[in-house]
Design a protein around this motif. Sequence first.
Motif, short mmCIF file in Angstrom:
data_model
loop_
_atom_site.label_atom_id
_atom_site.label_comp_id
_atom_site.label_asym_id
_atom_site.label_seq_id
_atom_site.Cartn_x
_atom_site.Cartn_y
_atom_site.Cartn_z
N TRP A 168 7.99 -5.55 -4.82
CA TRP A 168 8.68 -5.90 -6.07
C TRP A 168 9.94 -6.72 -5.78
O TRP A 168 10.24 -7.68 -6.48
CB TRP A 168 9.02 -4.61 -6.82
N GLY A 175 3.26 -2.39 -13.71
CA GLY A 175 2.45 -2.34 -12.51
C GLY A 175 1.35 -3.37 -12.45
O GLY A 175 0.51 -3.33 -11.55
N LEU A 206 1.38 -5.38 -9.13
CA LEU A 206 1.52 -4.59 -7.91
C LEU A 206 0.28 -3.73 -7.74
O LEU A 206 -0.41 -3.40 -8.71
CB LEU A 206 2.77 -3.71 -7.97
N LEU A 216 -0.51 -0.66 -7.64
CA LEU A 216 -0.16 0.72 -7.96
C LEU A 216 -1.42 1.49 -8.33
O LEU A 216 -2.30 0.98 -9.04
CB LEU A 216 0.82 0.78 -9.13
N GLN A 220 5.86 -0.47 -2.06
CA GLN A 220 5.71 -1.06 -3.39
C GLN A 220 7.04 -1.64 -3.87
O GLN A 220 7.08 -2.72 -4.48
CB GLN A 220 5.21 0.00 -4.38
N LEU A 247 1.21 8.27 -4.44
CA LEU A 247 1.95 7.43 -3.49
C LEU A 247 2.82 8.25 -2.53
O LEU A 247 3.14 7.77 -1.44
CB LEU A 247 2.84 6.43 -4.24
#
Length: 692
Positions: free
Chosen positions: A83, A4, A7, A9, A79, A63
């Motif tokens: 990716w 992560g 990203l 996250l 997300q 999330l």
Amino acid sequence: MSAGADLALPPEYARWQERLAHEFFDGREGLPIVMFVDRDELSLLSDPGTDPVRSLSSAVKQLVRVNQGPSMFSHVLRQETAWLNGPQDKPPPTLPVLALSVLAASEMRSDASGASHNYYIRFSRALLPDGPDDLLESVRYALRGRGSFANVAGMWQRLDRWLGEQQGRFGNSTIPVNPPRSRIGFPLSQALVRRSDRAALTRFFDRLDMRGTGTPSPTALLELLKVWTHNRARGFSDRFVEVLEDPGVQDYLRPLVHDLATAWDGKVITADGLRRLEFRLALDLDRGKAWWVIPTAPGASSDLLEGSTDGVEFTVLVTPDPYSSMFETEGMPPVGSEALTRGLKARGSLCMAEFQPRRLLVMTDNADAGGWTSVDAIQAYEEHVFVVAPEVVSVVEGALAVAADPGWRRMDDGIATEMLHNYAIYYGVTFSNANSLEQAVQLLPESLAARIYLGTAVRPRLASGLPLHRNLSRNTYLAGGEPDLELPVGTEPRDVAVVLDGDKHQVFRATMFPVPFSRFGPYHEGTHTIEADGETLVFSVLSGSGGEYEPPGTGGLSWRDGELSSAKQGDVCGALAGEDSGTDVILARRGAVENWLVHRTGQATQLEEPAPPSFAPGVPFMYFEIRRDRGAWLLQKWSKGWHVTRLESGEPAFQTLGNHDRDVWREAAASVRTSDRLWPLYISAWERARER
């Protein structure tokens, strides 16, 4: 691996993403990936002192918006899209959601939360461990009725595609392409084989001898696994044994077990990844001694094992012996009553050794162990020793009276008790009647009969017969000497449908006694097939070895018109023995000045060379046979010096030597030249004995 880091996250979600990525994808190159998750597995990944299910569900809800109905997974999908637009050098950021979906699948059984087919209420409960019933029902309806779980199925499909694109770098996918149960089939496929089941499967693969005979087809492998676990869990979890008989999940289980079999590295392991070893009981009936031995395992390393028995702690050093099927050991505990009745276990940094107690132990003679050694199965026609707990003596003795060949005896109870703490010992036990043995097993209590394994075949195989051209073909046989068929044996009577050459059908009872297919001939020259238990075995029949061809290793004797001669041209000339044949004897050359049998004690016994056979006048017999159990070495004195031949493996254990023993050693030690690396240990023992 930090999945992560690149990203956006949430922190708790990112921690679980990283843990799951490390657990299932780090260091897995070329291996099958099974993303199994249940409450026990989660506890190994969560922070100490936390509730693992609530920790994971809390992370996922950072999330997943459970109150948004069909779009509850929209933030996770964003997300994943980010990716997909990046380098994709780490697993997709959906692992916590996928792990939660597998957790729900791992609890797919009838209980208070619903029928076994109601997956979505379990997934709702995993998302909301403390959620009220009305909210759980709302989430369940969104997952199934309004289609939001389709997003989770898509996450599984993208993980499968990514693993394929990585070409095994992070492991090989076991996610089905088109699962039979559609969307929920993706997590269900990952919830069938847990860590302990994968360890138990390595024992099954080892018993199949796949390194020597190859991996069976997926269908045959699953059928053989059912036979292997029939009425005996064999270390598998209750859930695994349950799903093994569930037709609704076998389409998932079949390819998964086959993938694990194909990737198996030949090692038998425990659930926590240690090499699995076994303590086995060994007996010397002549000297009244009992001790433990540990059979070695392919590629096993030395290790220091620690355990306790009868209130005393012990430490055992195990070291592989290249000349023996047993580990060299130092520090073995004595054979005490607690170990016999409750078991024995010792754990090291690489291995774990264990003895599972039984009320009936079956033993066969083992030269490497130096005595009778406990084994897993009764073999037809072989001599056994039975070790029997006092509470089942009468019933076992009754079964022996029905099934065993005449000649078995019960050891004097005083001697047996001194060796094995009130256990009875029966020796000279041999079985050569299948019907009697089946009748005897039926007389035993179910708890005892379930632990008696009849034969060791766990997959159909060809055995015996008269094989030809072993160096060129594995299954070519001389006409009239076709192979027998060995069938896997369950704990209960089992009938197996067998098909010969595609059109001859017959049902046989699977027993430890092979089916003599040579009696069903005559067979025409060429290829024949035997179908049984989902496998197809192929063998070829020839009327001779093929013109003037002489297979390497054949001797100079032949049969012609019913007479034995030294001419190589005959009806039958020479033979190639099977891989296990001839291991009980060695051939010694005739004509030595002296022959001596040397024992592990260092003591020597003179051996008279037997007279040549008289049944074939004119045929030279340059060698004579010696059984390997006659001693440790054969020493032969020739005009140019001494020659030594190893009979059996085993370290020297020198005792007091007489004058003739010392004379033999004095001459032989100075003269023998051999590359056998066990001989120097005996020379060292002789030198120590000489100084005493």
